[in-house]
Design a protein around this motif. Structure first.
Motif, PDB file in Angstrom:
ATOM      1  N   ILE A 113     168.477  16.120 -40.443  1.00 52.18           N
ATOM      2  CA  ILE A 113     167.332  16.046 -39.533  1.00 52.18           C
ATOM      3  C   ILE A 113     167.414  14.741 -38.753  1.00 52.18           C
ATOM      4  O   ILE A 113     167.309  13.646 -39.317  1.00 52.18           O
ATOM      5  CB  ILE A 113     166.006  16.130 -40.301  1.00 52.18           C
ATOM      6  CG1 ILE A 113     165.918  17.463 -41.053  1.00 52.18           C
ATOM      7  CG2 ILE A 113     164.828  15.978 -39.351  1.00 52.18           C
ATOM      8  CD1 ILE A 113     164.687  17.596 -41.931  1.00 52.18           C
ATOM      9  N   LEU A 114     167.601  14.860 -37.454  1.00 54.29           N
ATOM     10  CA  LEU A 114     167.685  13.696 -36.575  1.00 54.29           C
ATOM     11  C   LEU A 114     166.309  13.387 -35.983  1.00 54.29           C
ATOM     12  O   LEU A 114     165.654  14.259 -35.403  1.00 54.29           O
ATOM     13  CB  LEU A 114     168.678  13.962 -35.437  1.00 54.29           C
ATOM     14  CG  LEU A 114     168.730  12.904 -34.320  1.00 54.29           C
ATOM     15  CD1 LEU A 114     169.199  11.553 -34.871  1.00 54.29           C
ATOM     16  CD2 LEU A 114     169.635  13.373 -33.183  1.00 54.29           C
ATOM     17  N   LEU A 115     165.886  12.129 -36.140  1.00 53.66           N
ATOM     18  CA  LEU A 115     164.672  11.615 -35.504  1.00 53.66           C
ATOM     19  C   LEU A 115     165.138  10.545 -34.524  1.00 53.66           C
ATOM     20  O   LEU A 115     165.235   9.367 -34.866  1.00 53.66           O
ATOM     21  CB  LEU A 115     163.723  11.030 -36.557  1.00 53.66           C
ATOM     22  CG  LEU A 115     163.308  11.987 -37.690  1.00 53.66           C
ATOM     23  CD1 LEU A 115     162.588  11.221 -38.791  1.00 53.66           C
ATOM     24  CD2 LEU A 115     162.434  13.110 -37.142  1.00 53.66           C
ATOM     25  N   ASP A 116     165.467  10.950 -33.328  1.00 48.49           N
ATOM     26  CA  ASP A 116     166.175  10.091 -32.375  1.00 48.49           C
ATOM     27  C   ASP A 116     165.210   9.145 -31.664  1.00 48.49           C
ATOM     28  O   ASP A 116     164.794   9.381 -30.531  1.00 48.49           O
ATOM     29  CB  ASP A 116     166.927  10.956 -31.361  1.00 48.49           C
ATOM     30  CG  ASP A 116     167.924  10.157 -30.552  1.00 48.49           C
ATOM     31  OD1 ASP A 116     168.052   8.937 -30.796  1.00 48.49           O
ATOM     32  OD2 ASP A 116     168.579  10.745 -29.669  1.00 48.49           O
ATOM     33  N   THR A 117     164.853   8.053 -32.341  1.00 50.80           N
ATOM     34  CA  THR A 117     163.867   7.114 -31.805  1.00 50.80           C
ATOM     35  C   THR A 117     164.485   6.036 -30.920  1.00 50.80           C
ATOM     36  O   THR A 117     163.755   5.327 -30.214  1.00 50.80           O
ATOM     37  CB  THR A 117     163.098   6.442 -32.961  1.00 50.80           C
ATOM     38  OG1 THR A 117     164.033   5.974 -33.946  1.00 50.80           O
ATOM     39  CG2 THR A 117     162.148   7.436 -33.615  1.00 50.80           C
ATOM     40  N   ALA A 161     160.561   3.930 -38.447  1.00 51.53           N
ATOM     41  CA  ALA A 161     159.754   4.174 -39.639  1.00 51.53           C
ATOM     42  C   ALA A 161     158.542   5.037 -39.325  1.00 51.53           C
ATOM     43  O   ALA A 161     158.143   5.886 -40.133  1.00 51.53           O
ATOM     44  CB  ALA A 161     159.308   2.852 -40.252  1.00 51.53           C
ATOM     45  N   THR A 162     157.954   4.839 -38.150  1.00 52.77           N
ATOM     46  CA  THR A 162     156.813   5.669 -37.759  1.00 52.77           C
ATOM     47  C   THR A 162     157.213   7.136 -37.702  1.00 52.77           C
ATOM     48  O   THR A 162     156.519   8.013 -38.230  1.00 52.77           O
ATOM     49  CB  THR A 162     156.265   5.218 -36.388  1.00 52.77           C
ATOM     50  OG1 THR A 162     155.693   3.912 -36.529  1.00 52.77           O
ATOM     51  CG2 THR A 162     155.205   6.175 -35.871  1.00 52.77           C
ATOM     52  N   ALA A 163     158.344   7.412 -37.070  1.00 51.12           N
ATOM     53  CA  ALA A 163     158.820   8.799 -36.981  1.00 51.12           C
ATOM     54  C   ALA A 163     159.140   9.354 -38.359  1.00 51.12           C
ATOM     55  O   ALA A 163     158.849  10.522 -38.659  1.00 51.12           O
ATOM     56  CB  ALA A 163     160.046   8.868 -36.082  1.00 51.12           C
ATOM     57  N   GLN A 164     159.732   8.532 -39.216  1.00 50.49           N
ATOM     58  CA  GLN A 164     160.051   8.982 -40.575  1.00 50.49           C
ATOM     59  C   GLN A 164     158.785   9.347 -41.340  1.00 50.49           C
ATOM     60  O   GLN A 164     158.722  10.377 -42.015  1.00 50.49           O
ATOM     61  CB  GLN A 164     160.807   7.886 -41.330  1.00 50.49           C
ATOM     62  CG  GLN A 164     162.223   7.655 -40.860  1.00 50.49           C
ATOM     63  CD  GLN A 164     162.871   6.495 -41.590  1.00 50.49           C
ATOM     64  OE1 GLN A 164     162.220   5.766 -42.346  1.00 50.49           O
ATOM     65  NE2 GLN A 164     164.165   6.296 -41.361  1.00 50.49           N
TER      66      GLN A 164
END
Length: 293
Positions: free
Chosen positions: A178-182, A196-199
């Motif tokens: 799962i990519l959270l591309d911030t 960290a917010t996205a996580q």
């Protein structure tokens, strides 16, 4: 070391220190909003992660969490909430945090580079066939996270890898990536910010959906909560009253008959004996939908 997008320079970084206070906060807030937007494309993967976690827990297995530093703190925050919110026994949701409890009082960076520590944590958690572990690392290359993933898979557990960098090494060790591309942080490299917010949001979504799939959420109510303080005892009574359609006194009487367990109390409040309520719930896999109006 290969440059990662989380270490790149953000357009708002230059001159940040000389801007007015409200301007600094506006830039930081905008970056936080952008980080939230990065969760959207990951929703299909998050849904699949929740399915894997719910399947493991339903079958008697574990859904573990693992991470180091800020990523580990995000994982820990979600993990610790599961008992109170959904009544999940802590031994079924182990937390693997680089450095253990001592690192929570004083963050030590060296522990995230220790593969032996990671292997020991996997063994102590007892992860194996039938279990799932959510492994988080912003960079996608933290040695502790990679070793946890490798060791867990070797023992037969499924690995769900969450990282904030495309092409992360963690993804090669994950059954579900799962990519959270911030992207870059306004404070360069400070992944306790956007990454960290996205996580944390991603984990909120996964665990909430796990609760729904296990039947621990009904009409938005936490019907499997563990009422161990005054606030939760009051909430339990309000939930029973609302779902069963009874007054507060009836709800409290029902909860007393079920030792505070909300799901069976709802059925008791509707006229079932406690043993019958437990049997009915068992027959529905813990879901209330077919048992209440």
């Amino acid at each position: 070391m290969t440059q990662r997008s989380t270490e790149d320079r953000h357009p708002a970084s230059a001159g940040l220190h000389v801007r007015p206070a409200e301007g600094i906060l506006a830039d930081l807030f905008a970056a936080q909003q952008a980080a939230l937007a990065a969760v959207g494309p990951a929703l299909p993967g998050l849904a699949r992660a929740a399915e894997l976690g719910a399947d493991a827990l339903r079958a008697g297995g574990k859904m573990g969490y693992a991470g180091a530093g800020s990523s580990g703190l995000m994982a820990l925050a979600d993990c610790l909430e599961l008992a109170g919110t959904f009544g999940l026994p802590p031994q079924r949701t182990p937390m693997l945090f680089a450095g253990g409890a001592d690192a929570l009082l004083h963050m030590v960076g060296s522990v995230e580079d220790d593969p032996a520590l990671a292997r020991a944590d996997v063994a102590q958690a007892g992860l194996g066939v039938g279990d799932v572990v959510l492994v988080l690392t912003a960079s996608g290359s933290t040695p502790y996270a990679l070793t946890v993933a490798e060791a867990a898979r070797a023992r037969g557990a499924q690995v769900i890898g969450l990282a904030n960098v495309a092409g992360a090494a963690l993804f090669d060790l994950s059954d579900l990536a799962i990519l959270l591309d911030t992207g870059p942080e306004v404070i360069s490299g400070s992944t306790r910010m956007g990454a960290a917010t996205a996580q944390k949001v991603a984990l909120n979504l996964i665990s909430a959906l796990v609760g729904v799939k296990l039947g621990h959420v009904h009409d938005g109510y936490m019907v499997n909560l563990v009422a161990d303080n005054a606030k939760l005892i009051d909430r339990a009574a309000r939930i029973v009253s609302a779902v069963a359609g009874v007054d507060r006194a009836t709800a409290e009487t029902a909860l007393a008959a079920t030792a505070g367990a909300v799901k069976p109390a709802i059925l008791v409040a509707q006229g079932h004996a406690p043993d019958t309520a437990a049997s009915l719930l068992s027959g529905q896999g813990g879901h209330l939908s077919a048992l209440v109006g």
